[in-house]
Design an enzyme around this catalytic site. Structure first.
Site, PDB file in Angstrom:
ATOM      1  N   GLU A   1      10.671  -8.365  -3.522  1.00  0.00           N
ATOM      2  CA  GLU A   1      11.246  -7.099  -3.059  1.00  0.00           C
ATOM      3  C   GLU A   1      10.693  -6.888  -1.667  1.00  0.00           C
ATOM      4  OE1 GLU A   1      11.777  -3.927  -1.639  1.00  0.00           O
ATOM      5  OE2 GLU A   1      10.361  -2.965  -3.013  1.00  0.00           O
TER       6      GLU A   1
ATOM      7  N   GLY B   1       6.737  -6.605  -0.394  1.00  0.00           N
ATOM      8  CA  GLY B   1       6.116  -6.622   0.929  1.00  0.00           C
ATOM      9  C   GLY B   1       7.134  -6.898   2.009  1.00  0.00           C
TER      10      GLY B   1
ATOM     11  N   TRP C   1       0.796  -1.226   0.000  1.00  0.00           N
ATOM     12  CA  TRP C   1       0.000   0.000   0.000  1.00  0.00           C
ATOM     13  C   TRP C   1       0.829   1.277   0.000  1.00  0.00           C
ATOM     14  CZ3 TRP C   1       2.035   2.377   4.078  1.00  0.00           C
ATOM     15  CH2 TRP C   1       2.555   1.578   5.101  1.00  0.00           C
TER      16      TRP C   1
ATOM     17  N   LYS D   1      -3.036  -8.667  -6.941  1.00  0.00           N
ATOM     18  CA  LYS D   1      -3.618  -8.671  -5.593  1.00  0.00           C
ATOM     19  C   LYS D   1      -2.966  -7.504  -4.856  1.00  0.00           C
ATOM     20  CE  LYS D   1      -4.957  -9.658  -1.344  1.00  0.00           C
ATOM     21  NZ  LYS D   1      -4.533  -8.397  -0.706  1.00  0.00           N
TER      22      LYS D   1
ATOM     23  N   ALA E   1      -2.878  -4.483  -1.751  1.00  0.00           N
ATOM     24  CA  ALA E   1      -3.230  -4.374  -0.339  1.00  0.00           C
ATOM     25  C   ALA E   1      -4.675  -3.900  -0.214  1.00  0.00           C
ATOM     26  CB  ALA E   1      -2.284  -3.403   0.356  1.00  0.00           C
TER      27      ALA E   1
END
Length: 454
Positions: A230, A208, A132, A156, A158
């Protein structure tokens, strides 16, 4: 019955919108469309794909304010930084529109054959799991090169930036990309875990946390799927005795406080040689105190809320646990809901959370060292490996450290940042694989050896 996902404005705590989580059958429909679209999209000439990228770039510019306000509302990013994020996405699209043909061209290799070369063929449907903190940039830096290489993408995102996720799908559709090139899935993690096992998903890209990366790598490995990860970072900012503080102190502050400190490549640990320590601390503290704090919708705001209340709670625990081990707060360490006051903490040592772990928020940990050798040794004392920055006037001496720093990036007199022209990624617990540049567009292709004798 479908679950409901609610997006919440972290600045005022108000609900923005509700979304229905996709059913198993709806995810299947999206996956089937992605596979079907790939069968035609992979044959589209690269020159035609890049024409659509140019349209996407124009649509980003056209909708910059709308997208910026959406980001600011969903995750609290100061509006001026949201504008900058969209501008960077424009740069990204323009870069790949200009260079993809060259990056994906057959690479001729002289061998005993009449003709031999490497062909860069797309893989198929690629799943992206994105965070996000940079809702447009993180997605597009993965999706643009991946789709331009001839793949299709399922995202997909956040859940707290679901509006941004759907806006990005609309962006691709409005720019003329075939339906199914880019699709957003409103799904939970269990649904995504199951999706990875599907043979139609050819590879995964995740940005993430370290925890999320380990989980994703385990599932990908079990299913023999390539993954680009990452993950978290604990970047060191080394300040040597000859650093020009008057010239670079604002850059150092920005390196920690950009995006209200919610950046994997932010400077988390400031490692300062004792000869310049007091001067650095005084000037750094003054600049942090000068940052305008407030409503993220105000153009002058530089620090606002974190994206969620639980993120501020976690940060508070990290700081307080470090204080119990001997660290001292110079300024800050006040929390109110999703707001966390810009914080400077000194007497930091290995073994403290603010040294060992990733702190995702406006907390600067300051470590005093006696000389250059200790500074570089301390910088390398981390399980993470995204990037290191060093501030010094002796550039030649600093260059000698390039091979000694095992991180994915080494910046001299500049904050670590991503740039479409340069590969981006980490080592150790910061993940593997590369995004951006030529390396990024070649991550999700089959590098096929072709050998021809007449």
């Amino acid at each position: 019955m479908s679950s409901i996902i609610k997006t919440i404005n972290p600045y005022n705590g108000e609900e923005i919108k509700e979304y229905k989580q996709f059913s198993k059958s709806k995810i299947e429909t999206c996956l089937a469309l992605s596979e079907k679209t790939f069968e035609t999209w992979k044959h589209v000439e690269i020159s035609d794909r890049t024409k659509l990228l140019k349209k996407l770039s124009k649509n980003l510019i056209k909708n910059k304010q709308v997208y910026s306000e959406l980001m600011t509302e969903e995750m609290g990013k100061p509006i001026s930084q949201s504008n900058t994020e969209i501008e960077k996405c424009v740069f990204l699209a323009d870069f790949y529109a200009k260079n993809s043909d060259q990056f994906l061209a057959d690479d001729l290799i002289k061998t005993d054959a009449k003709e031999s070369f490497i062909s860069y063929d797309p893989l198929g449907c690629i799943l992206g799991v994105m965070p996000w903190n940079y809702p447009f940039w993180q997605v597009l830096r993965f999706a643009i090169p991946t789709i331009t290489a001839g793949n299709t993408v399922l995202l997909k995102h956040a859940s707290n930036v679901t509006g941004c996720a759907l806006a990005i799908q609309d962006l691709f559709d409005a720019s003329g990309f075939p339906k199914g090139c880019f699709q957003t899935l409103i799904a939970d993690h269990d649904q995504i875990d199951a999706l990875i096992a599907d043979q139609r998903i050819k590879a995964i890209s995740l940005t993430g946390s370290e925890k999320a990366g380990r989980h994703m790598a385990e599932i990908a490995g079990k299913n023999l799927k390539k993954a680009v990860l990452e993950l978290g970072g604990n970047n060191a900012c080394i300040v040597l005795a000859d650093a020009d503080l008057d010239k670079h102190i604002e850059t150092m502050v920005a390196a920690r406080m950009q995006n209200t400190g919610q950046s994997c490549i932010a400077a988390k640990r400031f490692i300062v040689v004792e000869a310049i320590y007091e001067e650095f601390l005084e000037k750094f503290t003054k600049k942090v105190n000068d940052l305008k704090i407030g409503d993220p919708k105000e153009p002058e705001t530089r620090i606002s809320v974190l994206a969620r209340v639980d993120l501020a709670d976690t940060l508070k625990k990290q700081v307080d646990s470090s204080i119990k081990k001997g660290a001292k707060v110079v300024i800050g360490n006040r929390k109110d809901q999703a707001y966390f006051e810009p914080t400077i903490i000194i007497d930091v040592k290995p073994g403290m959370s603010v040294f060992d772990d990733e702190t995702f928020g406006p907390v600067a940990a300051i470590i005093k060292v006696k000389d250059n050798d200790e500074a570089y040794q301390m910088a390398s004392n981390s399980k993470f490996g995204l990037g290191t920055m060093v501030f010094t006037e002796n550039f030649l001496e600093a260059r000698k450290q390039i091979s000694q720093i095992s991180d994915g990036a080494f910046f001299i007199n500049e904050l670590v940042k991503s740039d479409p022209r340069l590969p981006f990624g980490g080592t150790k617990a910061s993940g593997y694989g590369r995004e951006l540049s030529k390396e990024g567009i070649q991550e999700f292709v089959n590098k096929k050896t072709v050998y021809i004798n007449h």
